[in-house]
Design a protein around this motif. Structure first.
Motif, short mmCIF file in Angstrom:
data_model
loop_
_atom_site.label_atom_id
_atom_site.label_comp_id
_atom_site.label_asym_id
_atom_site.label_seq_id
_atom_site.Cartn_x
_atom_site.Cartn_y
_atom_site.Cartn_z
N LEU A 39 0.79 -1.24 0.00
CA LEU A 39 0.00 0.00 0.00
C LEU A 39 0.82 1.28 0.00
CD1 LEU A 39 -2.82 -1.12 2.45
CD2 LEU A 39 -3.00 -0.75 -0.02
N ILE A 40 2.14 1.18 -0.12
CA ILE A 40 2.95 2.39 -0.23
C ILE A 40 2.49 3.21 -1.43
CG2 ILE A 40 5.25 3.22 -0.86
CD1 ILE A 40 6.47 1.16 0.93
N ASP A 41 2.29 4.49 -1.21
CA ASP A 41 1.85 5.40 -2.27
C ASP A 41 0.55 4.92 -2.91
OD1 ASP A 41 2.02 7.70 -3.78
OD2 ASP A 41 3.30 6.80 -5.32
N THR A 48 7.83 -1.30 -4.95
CA THR A 48 7.31 -1.89 -3.72
C THR A 48 6.16 -2.86 -3.99
OG1 THR A 48 5.91 0.08 -3.39
CG2 THR A 48 8.02 0.00 -2.23
N ARG A 49 5.42 -2.65 -5.10
CA ARG A 49 4.41 -3.64 -5.47
C ARG A 49 5.07 -4.97 -5.83
NH1 ARG A 49 -0.52 -1.83 -7.63
NH2 ARG A 49 -0.93 -3.98 -8.28
N VAL A 50 6.19 -4.90 -6.53
CA VAL A 50 6.93 -6.13 -6.88
C VAL A 50 7.44 -6.79 -5.60
CG1 VAL A 50 8.96 -7.08 -8.04
CG2 VAL A 50 7.56 -5.34 -9.18
N TRP A 51 7.95 -5.99 -4.68
CA TRP A 51 8.42 -6.55 -3.41
C TRP A 51 7.27 -7.14 -2.59
CZ3 TRP A 51 12.92 -8.27 -2.38
CH2 TRP A 51 14.06 -7.69 -2.94
N SER A 52 6.09 -6.56 -2.72
CA SER A 52 4.93 -7.13 -2.01
C SER A 52 4.59 -8.50 -2.59
CB SER A 52 3.72 -6.19 -2.10
OG SER A 52 3.11 -6.22 -3.38
N PHE A 53 4.75 -8.65 -3.88
CA PHE A 53 4.56 -9.96 -4.53
C PHE A 53 5.56 -10.97 -3.97
CE2 PHE A 53 6.46 -12.71 -7.80
CZ PHE A 53 5.37 -13.53 -8.11
N VAL A 54 6.81 -10.56 -3.85
CA VAL A 54 7.85 -11.44 -3.31
C VAL A 54 7.53 -11.81 -1.86
CG1 VAL A 54 10.29 -11.61 -2.67
CG2 VAL A 54 9.64 -10.53 -4.84
N ALA A 55 7.16 -10.80 -1.06
CA ALA A 55 6.85 -11.05 0.36
C ALA A 55 5.66 -11.99 0.50
CB ALA A 55 6.57 -9.72 1.07
N ILE A 97 -7.96 -7.06 1.37
CA ILE A 97 -8.32 -5.69 1.72
C ILE A 97 -7.40 -4.69 1.02
CG2 ILE A 97 -8.53 -4.01 3.59
CD1 ILE A 97 -10.74 -6.13 3.49
N GLY A 98 -6.10 -4.97 1.04
CA GLY A 98 -5.15 -4.07 0.39
C GLY A 98 -5.41 -3.94 -1.10
N LEU A 99 -5.65 -5.07 -1.77
CA LEU A 99 -5.92 -5.03 -3.21
C LEU A 99 -7.26 -4.36 -3.52
CD1 LEU A 99 -4.57 -8.59 -4.05
CD2 LEU A 99 -3.59 -6.42 -4.83
N ALA A 100 -8.24 -4.56 -2.65
CA ALA A 100 -9.53 -3.89 -2.84
C ALA A 100 -9.36 -2.37 -2.75
CB ALA A 100 -10.54 -4.38 -1.81
N ILE A 101 -8.50 -1.93 -1.84
CA ILE A 101 -8.22 -0.49 -1.71
C ILE A 101 -7.54 0.02 -2.98
CG2 ILE A 101 -6.80 1.20 -0.49
CD1 ILE A 101 -7.30 -0.44 2.08
#
Length: 209
Positions: A39-41, A48-55, A97-101
């Motif tokens: 959800l950064i920015d 950070t979206r790519v890193w969220s995928f990795v995480a 929830i994050g993706l819905a946002i």
């Protein structure tokens, strides 16, 4: 008597301080980190979206590893039975929830909310029904989890930002995976309720026998 597989006494329960439970705790601790990356920015930051995928992917992998370790090494504990589904639901809940946002579409919100109500409702029901007997995860439930995880992982990627043919195709793959997972989620939810009612009825019948 020693257990030939674990090397411990068959009558001595395993300690809660074991590698399987440590991975479960790590998954719980990783949820806010994953949510922050996602959800950064407002989800508009590509890196950070790519890193969220990795995480998300790594945390979901720990779900498979901790379960395999617990069963193969005799490390199944009451703490693990309670914490493992909570960790799973917390991670997928954060993703939904994050993706819905990020996507902010009524259909995604509807899928996210109804899925989470089903997931947490069945988890709570299984905790209450545990006194009547064990209700294991069904094959449909395992398929649902795999497809759901695959869809959410793909959505974590900034596909809508890349806006290429490959990203469009990947987005449609995510749509199909989530749609199929959603149908299985609802069907297995109903089946779990039926199984719980039967398990409870059989327990009371055994008490009256």
């Amino acid at each position: 008597m020693p257990d030939p597989q674990s090397g411990t006494s068959a009558t001595t329960p395993p300690s809660n301080f074991n590698i399987a439970n440590a991975l479960t705790v790590l998954r719980i601790a990783g949820v806010p980190v994953f949510g922050w990356l996602l959800l950064i920015d407002g989800g508009a930051d590509v890196s950070t979206r790519v890193w969220s995928f990795v995480a998300f992917s790594l945390l979901m992998i720990t779900d498979r590893i901790d379960g395999d370790l617990a069963r193969s090494r005799g490390l199944v504990t009451d703490f693990g039975k309670l914490a493992d589904p909570i960790a799973d639901k917390a991670l997928t809940g954060m993703a939904f929830i994050g993706l819905a946002i990020i996507f902010d579409h009524w259909l995604f919100w509807a899928v996210a909310i109804t899925t989470l109500v089903r997931e947490w409702g069945i988890t709570i029901m299984r905790l209450f029904i545990a006194k009547y007997g064990v209700m294991p995860a069904s094959q449909g439930g395992r398929i649902k989890t795999t497809m759901q995880a695959g869809a959410l992982a793909l959505y974590c990627l900034p596909l809508e930002i890349w806006d290429t043919t490959a990203s469009d195709i990947t987005m449609w793959v995510a749509h199909v995976l989530l749609a199929v997972a959603y149908v299985i989620t609802m069907v297995t939810g109903v089946q779990y309720v039926i199984d719980a009612r039967r398990l409870r009825a059989e327990w009371f019948a055994a008490q009256d026998a």
